[in-house]
Write an enzyme that holds these catalytic residues in place. Structure first.
Site, mmCIF file in Angstrom:
data_model
loop_
_atom_site.group_PDB
_atom_site.id
_atom_site.type_symbol
_atom_site.label_atom_id
_atom_site.label_comp_id
_atom_site.label_asym_id
_atom_site.label_seq_id
_atom_site.Cartn_x
_atom_site.Cartn_y
_atom_site.Cartn_z
ATOM 1 N N LYS A 254 1.107 -0.892 -0.452
ATOM 2 C CA LYS A 254 -0.009 -0.024 -0.374
ATOM 3 C C LYS A 254 0.960 1.523 0.088
ATOM 4 C CE LYS A 254 -3.647 -2.034 2.560
ATOM 5 N NZ LYS A 254 -5.129 -1.607 2.155
ATOM 6 N N ARG A 328 -10.043 -11.402 2.805
ATOM 7 C CA ARG A 328 -11.069 -12.657 1.970
ATOM 8 C C ARG A 328 -10.765 -14.376 2.028
ATOM 9 N NH1 ARG A 328 -11.414 -9.495 -3.506
ATOM 10 N NH2 ARG A 328 -11.212 -7.822 -1.849
#
Length: 479
Positions: A254, A328
């Protein structure tokens, strides 16, 4: 390891709600018609004072009325007709002058309870790292007839979730989440099993292990598994929460701006821990299971890579399209285990996608559900509790965006659109067909302060989901 700042021996100790006071100031709630009637009996000085304040019982406002001696004599609270808004009162502990207050005896019971909860939540402060204590908030005398245990439980749960999320990752890693769950288990007589490190591979949780294996010593990945029985014959409710204690993005790193708030990426875990606290403290007659995959998505030579193909507990293989879509991946193993028992309700919560925030903003959690009746019930209680949720669709045609050329599916969609939906569809692949399932994609953070809701970690949808479970069980549902 101490977690006393998070799970106290008595979280119900709310020092800004008190038993009695020597000379409390009266709080008088009034709707607009009631205010107009009250104004006809007011003294000319009171009427002139309120006119100078431009106070006409506008919803959410309050007015301080002085005595002739110049002291604070009474506070008028403007309230709406019908269901009162919890957040209209949550700012009062900080905005009213320090001192003790009491509700007027004429206050309707439902309003008194809502105001008490707003006051209790509004007195929250995160002060663990402050060297100087802030001034004490204004105190409220408990109104007569209020369900104190319910107010205390709800306020404690909100504070509990906020504390967990706001605590920096250095002090809220996978081991700290485990310690928090252990403290809850000890308090309520629940059983706790933790699968850590290489045990995850031995016990077939490969995706959880892959995401968390790059973290340093003492921050190994783990699956936290708590079980509690309020009734042997009650429905089975299983909660699953994303516990990414810090998310660098992994090798798909990020940017600094996007990494700054990633201590909150365990917000789903915080929420289901808060739900578990509510359920166990209330003694709801059900069987509870809580599963929290707790990891740190770190960068090292052990990190999983883009286009790796990961096995999962379900037996499906997943191609890693982006290491920053790690939530996920850990949830899929936990959901596969949760579904093995086919619970009467399977609920997961996760700070899963920026796409949900683009669609709904930061204050409105996205709800996905495979059962229309269940979804409607959840949305109804969210309105009643002033704890909003908004349903987004599990649009089946978008499942094609998860296709992979080399694996059973990809962990990201092949299009830049509908990211919250494709993420929910990915999770659904690991839920047993026909099992009632709710997925909540939540921000878990106040980006700016509002009355009763300071900037920082936030419990969103918590009270609504607890009310859904409580009321369904009371009606004998899920059986």
């Amino acid at each position: 390891m101490s977690v006393s700042h998070i799970v106290t021996a008595k979280p119900e100790a709310l020092d800004h709600l008190i038993e009695a006071a020597a000379a409390p100031v009266e709080l008088l709630p009034l709707t607009k018609p009631q205010f107009e009637a009250w104004l006809t009996q007011a003294t000319p000085a009171e009427a002139a004072w309120l006119a100078a304040l431009d106070f006409s019982a506008q919803e959410g406002r309050h007015a301080l009325l002085p005595t002739v001696e110049g002291r604070l004599g009474r506070v008028l609270l403007a309230v709406e007709d019908g269901s009162p808004d919890l957040w209209a009162f949550a700012g009062l502990p900080e905005t009213l002058p320090a001192g003790d207050y009491v509700l007027a005896a004429s206050t309707p019971p439902a309003l008194a309870e809502t105001l008490s909860l707003g006051w209790a939540v509004g007195g929250y402060r995160f002060s663990r790292y402050k060297s100087k204590e802030a001034p004490a908030p204004a105190r409220l005398v408990w109104p007569e007839g209020v369900d104190r245990p319910s107010v205390i439980r709800s306020a404690a749960a909100v504070g509990f979730v906020r504390d967990l999320i706001t605590t920096p990752a250095e002090d809220m890693g996978p081991a700290d989440l485990e310690a928090t769950a252990r403290s809850l288990a000890h308090r309520y007589g629940a059983d706790l099993t933790v699968t850590r490190g290489e045990q995850l591979l031995e016990q077939d949780y490969p995706a959880i292990h892959a995401v968390g294996r790059a973290a340093g010593r003492g921050r190994e990945p783990r699956l936290i598994d708590l079980t509690w029985t309020g009734s042997e014959s009650g429905p089975q409710v299983t909660l699953v929460g994303k516990g990414v204690c810090f998310d660098t993005g992994g090798l798909d790193l990020k940017s600094p701006a996007n990494m700054k708030l990633m201590k909150k990426d365990m917000g789903g875990a915080a929420h289901v821990l808060g739900l578990a606290y509510l359920i166990m403290d209330a003694g709801l007659p059900l069987r509870l299971r809580l599963l929290v995959p707790a990891v740190e998505n770190a960068v090292s030579g052990e990190a999983f890579r883009p286009l790796d193909v990961l096995p999962t507990r379900q037996g499906l293989t997943v191609e890693v399209g982006d290491t920053d879509a790690e939530g996920r991946l850990i949830l899929c193993d936990a959901l596969a285990e949760a579904g093995r028992e086919r619970p009467d309700l399977l609920l997961d919560m996760a700070t899963l996608t920026g796409a949900a925030r683009v669609a709904l903003g930061t204050e409105l959690p996205a709800l996905f559900c495979n059962d229309d009746e269940l979804a409607t019930a959840a949305l109804t209680v969210s309105t009643q509790e002033a704890d909003p949720l908004w349903r987004l669709p599990l649009h089946r045609p978008y499942k094609r965006f998860l296709d992979s050329k080399v694996a059973d599916l990809s962990n990201i969609g092949s299009t830049g659109f509908g990211g919250a939906i494709t993420a929910a569809l990915f999770l659904e692949r690991f839920v047993p067909e026909g099992a009632p399932w709710i997925h909540i994609d939540v921000m878990a953070w106040n980006t700016a302060g509002r009355p009763g809701r300071p900037e920082g970690g936030e419990a969103q949808g918590l009270r609504a989901l607890y009310a859904l479970i409580r009321e369904t069980v009371r009606r004998g549902g899920w059986r």
